[in-house]
Structure formats: C-alpha cells, structure tokens
Design a protein around this motif. Structure first.
Motif, PDB file in Angstrom:
ATOM      1  N   SER A 104       0.722  -1.216   0.275  1.00  0.00           N
ATOM      2  CA  SER A 104      -0.203   0.153   0.023  1.00  0.00           C
ATOM      3  C   SER A 104       1.000   1.722  -0.297  1.00  0.00           C
ATOM      4  O   SER A 104       0.865   2.379  -0.626  1.00  0.00           O
ATOM      5  N   SER A 109      -6.769  -5.743   2.123  1.00  0.00           N
ATOM      6  CA  SER A 109      -7.332  -4.445   1.491  1.00  0.00           C
ATOM      7  C   SER A 109      -7.046  -4.265  -0.098  1.00  0.00           C
ATOM      8  O   SER A 109      -7.365  -3.750  -0.689  1.00  0.00           O
ATOM      9  N   VAL A 110      -5.882  -3.902  -0.310  1.00  0.00           N
ATOM     10  CA  VAL A 110      -5.277  -4.398  -2.065  1.00  0.00           C
ATOM     11  C   VAL A 110      -5.964  -5.468  -2.214  1.00  0.00           C
ATOM     12  O   VAL A 110      -6.510  -5.314  -4.210  1.00  0.00           O
ATOM     13  N   ARG A 118      -9.810  -6.097  -4.254  1.00  0.00           N
ATOM     14  CA  ARG A 118      -9.992  -5.447  -5.291  1.00  0.00           C
ATOM     15  C   ARG A 118     -10.259  -5.729  -6.957  1.00  0.00           C
ATOM     16  O   ARG A 118      -8.924  -6.562  -7.060  1.00  0.00           O
ATOM     17  N   TRP A 119     -11.355  -5.879  -7.255  1.00  0.00           N
ATOM     18  CA  TRP A 119     -12.005  -6.649  -8.568  1.00  0.00           C
ATOM     19  C   TRP A 119     -11.094  -5.442  -9.742  1.00  0.00           C
ATOM     20  O   TRP A 119     -10.663  -6.655 -10.755  1.00  0.00           O
ATOM     21  N   GLU A 120     -10.616  -4.344  -9.280  1.00  0.00           N
ATOM     22  CA  GLU A 120     -10.112  -3.673 -10.095  1.00  0.00           C
ATOM     23  C   GLU A 120      -8.857  -4.419 -11.122  1.00  0.00           C
ATOM     24  O   GLU A 120      -7.699  -4.501 -11.110  1.00  0.00           O
ATOM     25  N   ARG A 124      -7.565   2.444  -0.229  1.00  0.00           N
ATOM     26  CA  ARG A 124      -8.918   2.449  -1.442  1.00  0.00           C
ATOM     27  C   ARG A 124      -9.407   3.455  -2.067  1.00  0.00           C
ATOM     28  O   ARG A 124     -10.530   3.356  -3.233  1.00  0.00           O
ATOM     29  N   PHE A 151      -8.174   3.310  -5.562  1.00  0.00           N
ATOM     30  CA  PHE A 151      -8.658   2.441  -6.428  1.00  0.00           C
ATOM     31  C   PHE A 151     -10.352   3.105  -6.848  1.00  0.00           C
ATOM     32  O   PHE A 151     -10.745   2.747  -7.858  1.00  0.00           O
ATOM     33  N   ASP A 152     -10.688   3.699  -6.070  1.00  0.00           N
ATOM     34  CA  ASP A 152     -12.106   3.989  -6.041  1.00  0.00           C
ATOM     35  C   ASP A 152     -11.848   5.182  -7.539  1.00  0.00           C
ATOM     36  O   ASP A 152     -13.109   5.580  -8.137  1.00  0.00           O
ATOM     37  N   ALA A 156     -10.388   4.519 -10.306  1.00  0.00           N
ATOM     38  CA  ALA A 156      -9.860   4.036 -11.591  1.00  0.00           C
ATOM     39  C   ALA A 156      -9.823   4.314 -12.498  1.00  0.00           C
ATOM     40  O   ALA A 156      -9.209   4.489 -13.622  1.00  0.00           O
ATOM     41  N   ILE A 203      -2.200   0.914 -10.849  1.00  0.00           N
ATOM     42  CA  ILE A 203      -3.233  -0.412 -10.284  1.00  0.00           C
ATOM     43  C   ILE A 203      -2.985  -1.371 -12.314  1.00  0.00           C
ATOM     44  O   ILE A 203      -2.926  -1.792 -11.546  1.00  0.00           O
TER      45      ILE A 203
END
Length: 395
Positions: free
Chosen positions: A263, A325-326, A329-331, A282, A285-286, A288, A297
């Motif tokens: 992170s 936490s990382v 993430r599906w991304e 977070r 990633f939000d 993206a 990413i």
C-alpha cells in the motif's frame, strides 16, 4: 488387552465415526464399526451421558420404524481464535461445530510485545464474560500473527509490522496467561485454511492465498495441506526478486515485491504521477477512471502477475485466491488476469476471497478444531476426555 483400555479405544472409535458421519444412528454406527448393536447402545449411552454426543432427530427406516440420530455436542469443548494484524485484533470464541459464539474487534496495541500478550488475554476474558461461558470450557486457541513461526523453537521471526514479538516466547506466554494450549501460526497461512474450510478452497487441493495490503504474504495449500517450510517462512513472497532490485539495501527488510506493490508503494506511485497527495489506497482504487490511478493499478497488476509466474513455476497452483485490503479489489484482479494471459500459456484461475476480512479468523478456528480432533483420537488411553486432549494440543 486391559478391559478398560479396550473400552476406551472402542468408545473413541465410535466417537470418531459420529464426528465424521453425523447425523448418524446407532444401527449405522454398528454397521460402520463392526460393533454389535447391543454394545453400541451402551457406548452411545455413555458418550451421551458424558456430554460428547447429543440426539439430533430421527431418521425414517422401514415402514412404521424410525431411528434416533446422534451428532457431536458442540458445547463439549470451545476454542479461541485470534487474528492479529498490524492495525486490528479480531478474536472469537467458537464451539466444536466451528460456530462463532462471541467475537470482538479492536485496534492492535501498537506497542506490541508483552502489551499484545496482555491485550489478547484481556480480550479473551471479555469474550468469556459477555458469553457467560465458564473458562474451563475453552480447550485450546490459535493465534494468527503477520510473521513466520519457526517449527522447532516456536519463536516468531520476520514480523515487520508489530514490534517486540520476536523477543518473547509468545506461544508459551499465552499458554500461561490463558490456561490452555495456544498454537501460533502465520496469519496468511490461517487465511488459506479459512478458505479451505468455507471458501474457494473447499473443493481444491492445490491453491495459494495471496494477501495484499500494507504487506504482502502468501499461504500455500499443497495436496490439501498447508506448507510452512523449514523455518516457517514458506510463502513469504514479499522477498521475491520481482518489481525492484533485491540488492537495494533500502528495501532489505520489506522485500522487493512488497516495496513495489504494498500500500505504501501504491500511494507513492500515484503521487509520483501527479495524483492528489494523502489519499488512501481505497480512495485511489475508487478513482480507477482517473488516468493516474488507472496507470498505477495497471503497473501494480503487472508486477503481481510476474510474481505469480514465479509462484506457478514452483507450486503449480490450480487457483490463486486474493485477499487483503488491496487484494480484495476486483479492479486489480481483472488486470492481473489480463497480464497473466500475456506471459503464461495456461495461467491459474484467479478469485477474490469470499470470506473477506473474516478469512484469518475463520482459519484460526478451523485449525483449532483440526488440532483438537486429531489429538483427541490419537491420545493413548487412559485420558479420553476434552481436558487431556487440550493438554496434548501444546505438543
């Protein structure tokens, strides 16, 4: 053979059959074990009287006939599971069925060392008080720590995120404080066990669980068993020579892979591309769709894919399960799969953990149950009881 020893061995055989085949009738137990129906009635009656088994309804047999079924009594023995992370301690009391009776989650004592031992001791006492359970019912515990445990010395090493744990015998101290045997294991190994019992690993014999967050770790399940290695450090992929120069002394402790995809690295990459400073992973990633976030990413996914190529060359897993936490993430996972298809002819399947933040705690409970049952059925008679099995869990 001594009559009492024969009786205990016979009772143990029957109890094991109940654990494995429940709900099961006395007639079926007699068929499975070769013990006469008359003797079986006496044995099951004794096991029920001692609290090992309980009735669980009836099965319809021939016309007009039904048979009482039996199952293990889940409250005969209880267990403590504690998932310790760099930021939080997640603990629970569970019964023999694996059902959670009471749980707690609070910030990890940042001072570490004996302060963490005190914290776990206090949390256990609070769980007992809230649940109304007597302390003697708890027969064992499993604690997950973000580090490696030497299988011979039982001492912790490679614990970068919690100070003071490598200097003390955590396992022995918790045994003395709590009054029952405690088994310490790597937190990601335990998350892999949680997946084996309740997640994607239920029907897979060969898989790895990769946790991505502040740190990077991997739990290995090979042919149905967790692989820990000679020094308890199997799966410590943070040190893989991927993503950075492994000879760079600035990343010696964190490891090349972790310094590239952890992170801290993700935030540094984002800010280096001109992204808004101070954002959490977070938040990055939000965003993206933000060009800087999209590039980060993709860069991180490419490095992770390269690490998986190395892992696959050695372990040949059927599936890579991602958590943390990382890693949740599906991304990220979508891009990992894209890059894997470009560098492997037959890449392993990738999946997000279905257990989320519960994976480690559920793994603790799963290992506690496994250890208790294995030792219970291996104990030399006399001593066929929950307390004796608890004492042997320490071995």
């Amino acid at each position: 053979m001594d009559t009492s020893l024969t009786r205990q061995l016979t009772s143990r055989t029957v109890l094991r059959a109940v654990f494995e085949r429940a709900p099961v009738s006395r007639a079926e137990l007699a068929r499975l074990t070769g013990i006469s129906k008359q003797a079986m009635s006496e044995i099951v009656g004794t096991l029920e009287h001692e609290g090992w088994v309980q009735q669980s309804g009836k099965t319809q047999g021939a016309i007009g006939r039904s048979a009482m079924n039996y199952e293990p009594n889940p409250r005969k023995a209880l267990f403590l599971g504690v998932d310790v992370g760099g930021t939080k301690v997640h603990a629970a009391l569970a019964d023999l069925s694996g059902s959670v009776l009471e749980e707690s989650c609070e910030p990890t004592d940042a001072r570490g060392g004996m302060h963490l031992v005190d914290q776990i001791t206090r949390i256990h006492a609070e769980l007992l008080q809230r649940s109304g359970i007597h302390a003697e019912k708890v027969k064992g515990g499993v604690v997950g720590i973000p580090g490696a445990v030497h299988p011979a010395t039982r001492r912790l090493h490679m614990v970068p995120n919690i100070p003071g744990l490598t200097d003390i015998p955590v396992e022995s101290l918790l045994y003395e404080r709590l009054g029952f045997p405690v088994f310490i294991d790597n937190d990601v190994n335990l998350a892999a066990k949680g997946e084996q019992r309740l997640g994607h690993g239920k029907s897979i014999d060969n898989y790895v669980f990769i946790a991505l967050g502040t740190g990077v770790g991997m739990g290995i399940v090979n042919e149905g068993r967790v692989v820990r290695g000679a020094h308890g450090a199997a799966g410590e992929i943070s040190t893989l020579p991927v993503g950075a120069d492994p000879f760079d002394s600035r990343i010696f402790k964190a490891g090349a892979l972790e310094s590239s995809v952890g992170s801290i690295a993700i935030k540094a990459r984002y800010e280096g591309l001109g992204g808004e400073p101070g954002l959490t992973v977070r938040a990055i990633f939000d965003r993206a769709s933000d060009p800087a976030a999209s590039i980060v990413i993709d860069e991180v996914s490419r490095v992770i894919a390269a690490a998986i190529v190395a892992v696959a060359a050695v372990l040949d897993p059927q599936t890579v399960i991602f958590g943390g936490s990382v890693g949740a993430r599906w991304e990220l996972i979508d891009r990992v799969e894209y890059h894997l298809a470009r560098c492997m002819p037959a890449p392993p399947a990738c999946a997000l953990s279905t257990l989320g933040s519960q994976a480690g705690l559920l793994g603790c409970i799963s290992v506690a149950l496994e250890r208790f049952r294995e030792i219970l059925f291996q104990l030399p008679a006399p001593g066929f009881d929950a307390t004796s099995a608890s004492e042997h869990m320490r071995a």
